[in-house]
Design an enzyme around this catalytic site. Sequence first.
Site, PDB file in Angstrom:
ATOM      1  N   CYS A  24      22.291  43.480  41.751  1.00  0.00           N
ATOM      2  CA  CYS A  24      22.158  42.624  42.954  1.00  0.00           C
ATOM      3  C   CYS A  24      20.674  42.653  43.429  1.00  0.00           C
ATOM      4  O   CYS A  24      19.937  43.668  43.066  1.00  0.00           O
ATOM      5  CB  CYS A  24      23.128  42.741  43.974  1.00  0.00           C
ATOM      6  SG  CYS A  24      24.724  42.948  43.520  1.00  0.00           S
ATOM      7  N   GLY A  50      20.273  39.158  39.632  1.00  0.00           N
ATOM      8  CA  GLY A  50      21.734  38.674  39.846  1.00  0.00           C
ATOM      9  C   GLY A  50      21.802  37.272  39.598  1.00  0.00           C
ATOM     10  O   GLY A  50      21.400  36.588  40.483  1.00  0.00           O
ATOM     11  N   ASN A 124      23.099  46.317  47.359  1.00  0.00           N
ATOM     12  CA  ASN A 124      22.598  46.361  46.218  1.00  0.00           C
ATOM     13  C   ASN A 124      22.811  47.861  45.596  1.00  0.00           C
ATOM     14  O   ASN A 124      22.334  48.655  46.217  1.00  0.00           O
ATOM     15  CB  ASN A 124      20.963  46.148  45.939  1.00  0.00           C
ATOM     16  CG  ASN A 124      20.388  46.509  44.584  1.00  0.00           C
ATOM     17  OD1 ASN A 124      19.208  46.797  44.392  1.00  0.00           O
ATOM     18  ND2 ASN A 124      21.123  46.645  43.498  1.00  0.00           N
ATOM     19  N   GLY A 125      23.501  48.144  44.508  1.00  0.00           N
ATOM     20  CA  GLY A 125      24.106  49.490  44.284  1.00  0.00           C
ATOM     21  C   GLY A 125      25.549  49.473  43.584  1.00  0.00           C
ATOM     22  O   GLY A 125      26.035  48.453  43.530  1.00  0.00           O
ATOM     23  N   TYR A 264      13.044  47.881  32.766  1.00  0.00           N
ATOM     24  CA  TYR A 264      13.270  46.636  32.574  1.00  0.00           C
ATOM     25  C   TYR A 264      13.787  45.685  33.844  1.00  0.00           C
ATOM     26  O   TYR A 264      13.493  44.464  34.076  1.00  0.00           O
ATOM     27  CB  TYR A 264      14.580  46.675  31.784  1.00  0.00           C
ATOM     28  CG  TYR A 264      15.557  45.247  31.606  1.00  0.00           C
ATOM     29  CD1 TYR A 264      14.819  44.672  30.864  1.00  0.00           C
ATOM     30  CD2 TYR A 264      16.610  45.130  32.173  1.00  0.00           C
ATOM     31  CE1 TYR A 264      15.688  43.062  30.480  1.00  0.00           C
ATOM     32  CE2 TYR A 264      17.645  44.161  31.925  1.00  0.00           C
ATOM     33  CZ  TYR A 264      16.916  43.154  31.206  1.00  0.00           C
ATOM     34  OH  TYR A 264      17.654  41.830  30.860  1.00  0.00           O
TER      35      TYR A 264
END
Length: 492
Positions: A24, A50, A124-125, A264
Site C-alpha cells: 500500500c 499498490g 501501509n503495513g 525494490y
Amino acid sequence: MSRLILPHTHPFDGGDDDHPHEECGVFGIIGDADAATHTVLGLHALQHRGQEAAGIVSYDGSQFHSHRGLGHVAENFNDEVTSRLKGKMAVGHNRYSTTGGTILRNVQPLFAEYEFGGFAVGHNGNLTNALTVRKELQKRGCLFQSTSDTETVTHLIALSTATTVEDRLIDALRQIEGAYSFVCLTNGALIGARDPLGLRPLILGKLGPAHILCSETCALDIIGAEFVRNIEPGEIVVLTSEGVRSLKPFPKQNQRFCIFEYIYFARPDSITEGRSVYEVRKLIGMELARESGVDCDVVVPVPDSGVPAALGFAAQSGKPFEYGIIRNHYVGRTFIQPSEKTRHLGVKRKHNPNRSQIAGKRVVLVDDSIVRGTTSMKIVDMVREAGATEVHMRISSPPTAHPCFFGIDTPSYDGLMAARYTVAEMGKKLCVDSLAFISMNGLYRAVGEAKRNADKPQFCDACFSGEYPLPLTDQKAGTMPKQLSLLNEERG
Ligand code: SF4
C-alpha cells in the site's frame, strides 16, 4: 454529526509478475483548496505501491466525501469524481492484495462514525496480531464490516475511554503489533502514525500553507511540494489549522526500516530515510560486481527494477550496459486469474529480447530478487533463445528465503525458491551458467553501513535472515497460516 457519502466503482483483477509486492501507499493533505486533486496526483505517483484499488476520503467542514474503487488511480478518479471530493483536507490510499478478488469493503481509506465524528484511515503495513485481537473484539460484540487487519484499529479506537482522538488512537496502537504507517482524517485534523520500529516509510511535506503526509518523496514532487522530514519511528503527528504537533508515546527503539524498500519497493527517484533509492540501487550493483564479477560481454538489466543495479554492476566491472530486454509498458492488467500458467504468460507479454544486443554474447542478467523463480526461468530461456552464448545471473538482494509478515506480499515458505533450494540448485533450475546474490554485508555497505550488526541489525532484513524484529502473534497462535489470511475467503 458528519455523514459519509460513498459511491463506488467497478471490479477488476490484478497483477501477474513474480516479485514481492508492496501492500500500500498512503497520502494525506490538510489546508489545501485543491486537496482532492493533489491527493489523486499523490496516489498516482505512489501507484507502484499498490495497483488493486484506490480510495480517497475528504472533509469539507460539515461532511465527509468518499470514493473508493478497484483498479488504478486513473481508472477511479477523473475530473468529475474528483470534483465531488470537496474540502481542504483529504486522505488517500493505494492498495495491493495477494491473489484473486479484492472486495470493495476492504478498500481503504476505511471510514468509521464515532461519537466524536467521522474518522477515515489508510494503512501501509500489516498487523501481526490482528486476528488475535479481532477474535477478542468479536467476543466483546464488535461487528466487523471488512476482513482488513486495519479495521481492528477502528474498533479499538471506538472502545477507548480516552477523551481526545489522538489519545484514543494511542490507546489502540498500544494494543496492536506489526508494521504500520497510518494516515487518518478527522473533522479537524490529519493524523499520521508510524510503528515504533519504523518499518514502513512515512514522511511530512509542505505545499504553501498545506501540510502533507505520504509514503514517498515522489508523491511530493508530483505536486511541487517540499520535503520537510521523516516521521520518526513511534511518532504520532497531528496536523491541524494551527500547525504540527508531535507526540512520542512509545519507548524509543532502534529503527528497523524495511531494507527491501531500497532494493525494490520504493520508486528510484524517491529519497527514503535520507538515501536516494536510485543511488543505493547503483551501489548495490557495484558491490555485487565486486563480490561476484564475471567475465562477460554485456550487462543486461531485467527491466525496469533491475536497471539501476545493472548500471552499477556495469560501471564497476567496466563492461557495457545494454537494454538486452525490452519491457512493454502498455501491457495492462490481465483478467485471467493469476496461476503458474498465467504468470508465465505474463513474462511473455511484458518482456521481449533485444536480439541485436544479446546474440553471440556472454550476458550478465541483473535482477533485484528471485521469489518463485518462474519469471527468472522464462527470462533466462528468452535470452538463450535470442542467441546469448552464456547467461550469468546476478541478484541485487540476498536470497529471499523467508516470508514477510510486515505488509509485503511474498509467498509462504513452500513458494519461495530460495527456501527450497541452495543457490547452486537454483542456478541449475534456472539453467544459468552462474548465479550469485549480493551478500548481506554487501547490501548493508550499499546502504551506508560498515556491515550488518548481528546483535542489533540496523534494518529489517527478515525475508533474507529469518530474524523477525516483531512477535508474530497470529502466526504463533496458529490462527494465521500466512499473512493477511483474513482475506483468504475473498481471495480464493
Ligand atoms: S521481511 Fe523483508 S520485505 Fe518484509 S519488512 Fe522485513 S525486509 Fe521488508
